[in-house]
Enzyme design. Structure first.
Site, PDB file in Angstrom:
ATOM      1  N   SER A 247       0.857  -1.189   0.000  1.00 29.29           N
ATOM      2  CA  SER A 247       0.000   0.000   0.000  1.00 29.29           C
ATOM      3  C   SER A 247       0.890   1.234   0.000  1.00 29.29           C
ATOM      4  O   SER A 247       2.116   1.124   0.048  1.00 29.29           O
ATOM      5  CB  SER A 247      -0.894  -0.001   1.239  1.00 29.29           C
ATOM      6  OG  SER A 247      -0.102   0.301   2.375  1.00 29.29           O
ATOM      7  N   LYS A 248       0.235   2.386   0.001  1.00 26.69           N
ATOM      8  CA  LYS A 248       0.983   3.652  -0.067  1.00 26.69           C
ATOM      9  C   LYS A 248       1.995   3.791   1.072  1.00 26.69           C
ATOM     10  O   LYS A 248       3.015   4.441   0.924  1.00 26.69           O
ATOM     11  CB  LYS A 248       0.002   4.815  -0.015  1.00 26.69           C
ATOM     12  CG  LYS A 248      -0.517   5.168  -1.394  1.00 26.69           C
ATOM     13  CD  LYS A 248      -1.232   6.493  -1.375  1.00 26.69           C
ATOM     14  CE  LYS A 248      -1.932   6.708  -2.696  1.00 26.69           C
ATOM     15  NZ  LYS A 248      -3.172   7.421  -2.573  1.00 26.69           N
ATOM     16  N   ARG A 249       1.679   3.158   2.188  1.00 24.88           N
ATOM     17  CA  ARG A 249       2.588   3.224   3.333  1.00 24.88           C
ATOM     18  C   ARG A 249       3.977   2.713   2.968  1.00 24.88           C
ATOM     19  O   ARG A 249       4.972   3.100   3.558  1.00 24.88           O
ATOM     20  CB  ARG A 249       2.078   2.312   4.461  1.00 24.88           C
ATOM     21  CG  ARG A 249       1.031   2.883   5.330  1.00 24.88           C
ATOM     22  CD  ARG A 249       0.652   1.901   6.419  1.00 24.88           C
ATOM     23  NE  ARG A 249       0.214   0.608   5.893  1.00 24.88           N
ATOM     24  CZ  ARG A 249       0.826  -0.535   6.126  1.00 24.88           C
ATOM     25  NH1 ARG A 249       1.899  -0.576   6.880  1.00 24.88           N
ATOM     26  NH2 ARG A 249       0.364  -1.672   5.611  1.00 24.88           N
TER      27      ARG A 249
END
Ligand code: GLU
Length: 477
Positions: A247-249
């Site tokens: 994910s963007k994390r």
């Protein structure tokens, strides 16, 4: 049955990439696209591109454009399409009618309240919510607000013979008479996928294993339509470094973000393919090698962990392997972004060549190499403190004088000049070269000093040396 024997009975492999245009193309989706593309190219088959845009609320033209842009940058081309599901409703409805006519589907008029009640009771009894078949044998012939359900088998098993995961067995009793056409007349996702795959001649479905739960339902639709099944290859997900779904994390997700960070498409392609496929211990593959070597047999069964540092070092390797003209062409926009306005392609290429061993991305290359073309040099504070001091004044002045008289700035001539300054001042090369380096580049590390001097060119070199001399003279004593 091995893949080869399945393949041998088929004429040509036809794969597909069917993105949903609800956002950019992320690295996981790109890997799926690559696997389908490579398998089609490896087998001299065909790749179909299909845009799954039936979710009108979430699908956007901007996402469609972004997906095309990313595919083009990655060098993924297709042989058929793009098809848009939103333009194929008539075809889906035709197949709904066929299933109704053959008795493999039926109208259901159960109210939402009834279904909700059914769901609650199933949950309370600890079971899985499932349609109870109330309308299955009623023979309802269409009614306002009716849905169409597939008449699924009640007993037995549906076995996904997956070439990556092996056999996955689903109990038919667990699969219910799912809806293939909603009460507003719109066909459902799994139904559209099967009708598309069938009518587009797809015989090999390679997709993320997040779709595995859809597969038995899709197989039942194939069966009801009397159509041969495709080969399934469900590929494990790409995970972040903490083993959770990417994910963007975990950093940039979109393919084009990697382009903008200065990665080469060759490197991202190589990295993404290796993230789920292997060929011995080999890490570095150019595109043609991937096409030659790619096979479904070597797709791994464990999730790929996205490792940014590994991608960086692979990018550095691809930068080294790429023909200089091509690399320079790709590096140019990054330099231009940093203010480069030059037009001398040869000189630019020479500069790029010196920067290859020092940079892992094109962006880094343009940052490191900005000094070549800059109008003025900003000194790194520590570098200036260490090297631009009074002891450097004499060698800098001597060197400047000699360079002003020199016409050819090639390596042998420059070496002679430095030699002469060394003899005159009694200083070692390092004591002269480091102040010169800081004067010309602002930093203590750079490509070879003679390369730097010849690329920066006489006029700018003299100006920068004079600036450094003035800087030292202005220092408080
Ligand atoms: N549209 C789906 C997605 O973007 C792919 C469906 C499939 O491969 O069957 O995840």
């Amino acid at each position: 049955m091995t893949i080869n024997s399945q393949v041998s009975v088929m004429q040509q492999i036809i794969t597909r990439f069917p993105p949903s245009p609800t956002g950019y193309l992320h690295v996981g989706g790109a890997r799926t696209a690559l696997f389908n593309w490579l398998y089609a190219r490896h087998t001299k088959g065909r790749l179909v591109l299909r845009i799954e845009d039936t979710d009108v609320k979430r699908s956007t033209q901007a996402s469609v454009d972004a997906i095309f842009e990313a595919l083009e940058w990655l060098g993924i081309d297709w042989d058929d399409g793009p098809y848009f599901q939103s333009k194929r409703f008539d075809i889906y409805m035709d197949y709904v009618d066929r299933l109704l006519e053959s008795g493999n589907a039926y109208y259901c008029t159960c109210t939402p309240e009834r279904l909700e009640d059914m769901r609650k009771r199933a949950m309370a009894a600890g079971g899985k919510p499932k349609y109870d078949g109330t309308c299955r044998e009623k023979g309802i012939s269409g009614a306002e607000g009716a849905v169409v359900r597939l008449k699924a088998p009640l007993t037995g098993t549906t076995v996904v013979e997956d070439v990556v995961k092996g056999n996955i067995v689903f109990q038919n009793a667990e699969l219910d008479d799912f809806i293939i056409c909603r009460s507003d007349g719109s066909p459902t996702y799994n139904f559209c996928v099967v009708v598309d795959d069938m009518t587009m001649g797809i015989n090999t479905v390679i997709r993320g294993d997040d779709h595995v739960m859809n597969t038995p339902k899709q197989m039942l639709i194939y069966k009801a339509l009397g159509h041969e099944l495709p080969i399934y290859a469900h590929v494990p997900m790409v995970l972040g470094s903490d083993r959770t779904r990417l994910s963007k994390r975990h950093g940039a997700m979109s393919v084009t973000a990697y382009r903008d960070m200065g990665f080469l498409p060759e490197a991202l392609v190589n990295y993404l393919v290796r993230l789920g496929w292997s060929f011995g211990d080999e890490e570095f593959f150019c595109r043609d090698e991937l096409i030659e070597k790619f096979s479904l047999e070597n797709v791994g069964t464990s999730a790929g962990i996205f490792d940014f540092d590994k991608l960086l070092s692979l990018n550095a390797e691809h930068m080294k392997a790429m023909p200089l003209v091509d690399l320079s062409r790709m590096a140019l926009p990054f330099f231009q972004q940093n203010g480069y306005r030059g037009t001398d392609d040869q000189l630019f290429e020479k500069a790029v060549e010196t920067l290859i061993p020092r940079s892992k991305t094109l962006e880094e290359m343009a940052d490191i190499g900005g000094f070549y073309f800059a109008d003025a040099i900003a000194y790194d504070e520590k570098a200036a403190r260490k090297f631009l001091k009074s002891a450097a004044l004499l060698p800098l002045e001597r060197l400047t004088g000699k360079l002003e008289e020199l016409d050819t700035f090639d390596e042998p001539s420059l070496e002679q000049v430095f030699q002469a300054v060394m003899e005159e001042t009694g200083l070692k090369l390092g004591k002269i070269a480091q102040p010169v380096r800081v004067a010309l580049t602002g930093k203590t590390a750079s490509p070879g000093i003679f390369e730097v001097i010849s690329i920066v060119g006489k006029e700018k070199v003299i100006a920068r040396l004079k600036d450094a001399i003035a800087y030292i003279q202005a220092l408080p004593s």
